[in-house]
Design a protein around this motif. Structure first.
Motif, PDB file in Angstrom:
ATOM      1  N   ALA A  33       0.912  -1.258   0.082  1.00 39.33           N
ATOM      2  CA  ALA A  33       0.050   0.005  -0.016  1.00 39.33           C
ATOM      3  C   ALA A  33       0.632   1.107   0.091  1.00 39.33           C
ATOM      4  O   ALA A  33       1.710   1.107   0.651  1.00 39.33           O
ATOM      5  CB  ALA A  33      -0.825  -0.078   1.134  1.00 39.33           C
ATOM      6  N   GLN A  34       0.491   2.219  -0.597  1.00 38.97           N
ATOM      7  CA  GLN A  34       1.458   3.565  -0.802  1.00 38.97           C
ATOM      8  C   GLN A  34       0.411   4.531  -0.723  1.00 38.97           C
ATOM      9  O   GLN A  34      -0.785   4.581  -0.869  1.00 38.97           O
ATOM     10  CB  GLN A  34       2.162   3.584  -2.088  1.00 38.97           C
ATOM     11  N   VAL A  54      -3.011   3.068  -0.959  1.00 36.98           N
ATOM     12  CA  VAL A  54      -3.484   2.644  -2.370  1.00 36.98           C
ATOM     13  C   VAL A  54      -2.719   1.374  -2.714  1.00 36.98           C
ATOM     14  O   VAL A  54      -1.283   1.482  -2.508  1.00 36.98           O
ATOM     15  CB  VAL A  54      -3.353   3.826  -3.317  1.00 36.98           C
ATOM     16  N   PRO A  55      -3.179   0.344  -3.015  1.00 36.44           N
ATOM     17  CA  PRO A  55      -2.538  -0.674  -3.473  1.00 36.44           C
ATOM     18  C   PRO A  55      -1.828  -0.321  -4.844  1.00 36.44           C
ATOM     19  O   PRO A  55      -2.257   0.134  -5.574  1.00 36.44           O
ATOM     20  CB  PRO A  55      -3.553  -1.826  -3.823  1.00 36.44           C
ATOM     21  N   GLU A  56      -0.575  -1.168  -4.861  1.00 40.35           N
ATOM     22  CA  GLU A  56       0.265  -0.681  -6.048  1.00 40.35           C
ATOM     23  C   GLU A  56      -0.444  -1.088  -7.479  1.00 40.35           C
ATOM     24  O   GLU A  56      -0.231  -0.655  -8.666  1.00 40.35           O
ATOM     25  CB  GLU A  56       1.584  -1.479  -6.047  1.00 40.35           C
ATOM     26  N   ASN A 116       0.173   1.453 -10.987  1.00 40.87           N
ATOM     27  CA  ASN A 116       1.161   0.814 -11.462  1.00 40.87           C
ATOM     28  C   ASN A 116       2.622   1.110 -10.664  1.00 40.87           C
ATOM     29  O   ASN A 116       3.759   1.626 -11.076  1.00 40.87           O
ATOM     30  CB  ASN A 116       1.647   1.082 -12.729  1.00 40.87           C
ATOM     31  N   GLY A 117       2.425   1.367  -9.142  1.00 36.48           N
ATOM     32  CA  GLY A 117       3.387   1.676  -8.369  1.00 36.48           C
ATOM     33  C   GLY A 117       3.599   3.314  -8.100  1.00 36.48           C
ATOM     34  O   GLY A 117       4.782   3.559  -7.706  1.00 36.48           O
ATOM     35  N   GLN A 118       3.208   3.835  -9.130  1.00 36.60           N
ATOM     36  CA  GLN A 118       3.407   5.524  -9.047  1.00 36.60           C
ATOM     37  C   GLN A 118       2.655   6.179  -7.823  1.00 36.60           C
ATOM     38  O   GLN A 118       1.939   5.684  -7.396  1.00 36.60           O
ATOM     39  CB  GLN A 118       2.944   6.250 -10.218  1.00 36.60           C
ATOM     40  N   SER A 119       3.663   7.005  -7.365  1.00 36.80           N
ATOM     41  CA  SER A 119       3.097   7.901  -6.186  1.00 36.80           C
ATOM     42  C   SER A 119       2.723   9.049  -6.597  1.00 36.80           C
ATOM     43  O   SER A 119       1.978   9.981  -5.640  1.00 36.80           O
ATOM     44  CB  SER A 119       4.150   8.080  -5.157  1.00 36.80           C
ATOM     45  N   THR A 120       2.934   9.790  -7.730  1.00 33.51           N
ATOM     46  CA  THR A 120       2.445  10.847  -8.230  1.00 33.51           C
ATOM     47  C   THR A 120       1.667  10.685  -9.467  1.00 33.51           C
ATOM     48  O   THR A 120       2.174  10.225 -10.299  1.00 33.51           O
ATOM     49  CB  THR A 120       3.577  11.912  -8.302  1.00 33.51           C
ATOM     50  N   LEU A 121       0.165  11.220  -9.623  1.00 37.93           N
ATOM     51  CA  LEU A 121      -0.380  11.126 -10.842  1.00 37.93           C
ATOM     52  C   LEU A 121      -1.005  12.371 -11.018  1.00 37.93           C
ATOM     53  O   LEU A 121      -1.843  12.801 -10.390  1.00 37.93           O
ATOM     54  CB  LEU A 121      -1.456   9.966 -10.709  1.00 37.93           C
TER      55      LEU A 121
END
Length: 161
Positions: free
Chosen positions: A23-24, A64-66, A85-90
């Motif tokens: 989770a991130q 948020v799950p990857e 997709n593992g990104q932390s900034t969208l």
């Protein structure tokens, strides 16, 4: 005894770190062609977890799950689904949905488009109509819009909301 306790502690720590690693936190900005969109919705697909953008169009969601997909939406704009997709900034730019902006709304004192309406608007579609024996048109929509009360006395029809 001490070794057994130490093994159990290590197992618990391993499970916790594994859960945290999947989770991130995801953050970013939602905007359109002219700038940020305050009040846009950002939701993790398939859940009720989400956030709303602030005055500058910024949002942040924790846990948020990857492999999750985020759904970005705003009134008058086409919704957009974006995999994390593992990104932390969208950072997302929404496109206007011309069909939604040009929808005609019948109001108590005339008609207008959704983008020009100054009051609250509720849509009732044909699928939502009450079934069964209907004696008058107002019975089709009775109870389908929160806060609206339809009553008929003499030959006049009154709608209050």
């Amino acid at each position: 005894m001490k070794i057994m306790l130490l093994k159990n502690l290590i197992m618990v720590a391993a499970f916790l770190s594994f859960g945290i690693a999947q989770a991130q936190d995801v953050s970013g900005t939602v905007s359109d062609a002219s700038g940020p969109l305050p009040g846009a919705s950002v939701v993790i697909k398939g859940t009720t977890t989400g956030a709303q953008t602030d005055f500058d169009g910024n949002y942040a969601i924790s846990g948020v799950p990857e492999d999750a997909t985020l759904i970005f939406s705003y009134i008058g704009y086409a919704s957009q689904e974006v995999p994390v997709n593992g990104q932390s900034t969208l950072n997302i730019t929404l496109q206007e949905d011309a069909q939604a902006l040009d929808e005609v709304v019948i109001i108590g004192y005339g008609s207008t488009t959704i983008k020009d309406a100054t009051g609250s608007v509720t849509a009732v579609k044909a699928e939502d109509f009450n079934g069964g024996v209907i004696a008058s048109p107002e019975q089709l929509i009775q109870g389908k819009s929160a806060g609206v009360q339809i009553s008929q006395s003499s030959g006049d029809l009154w709608c209050r909301g």
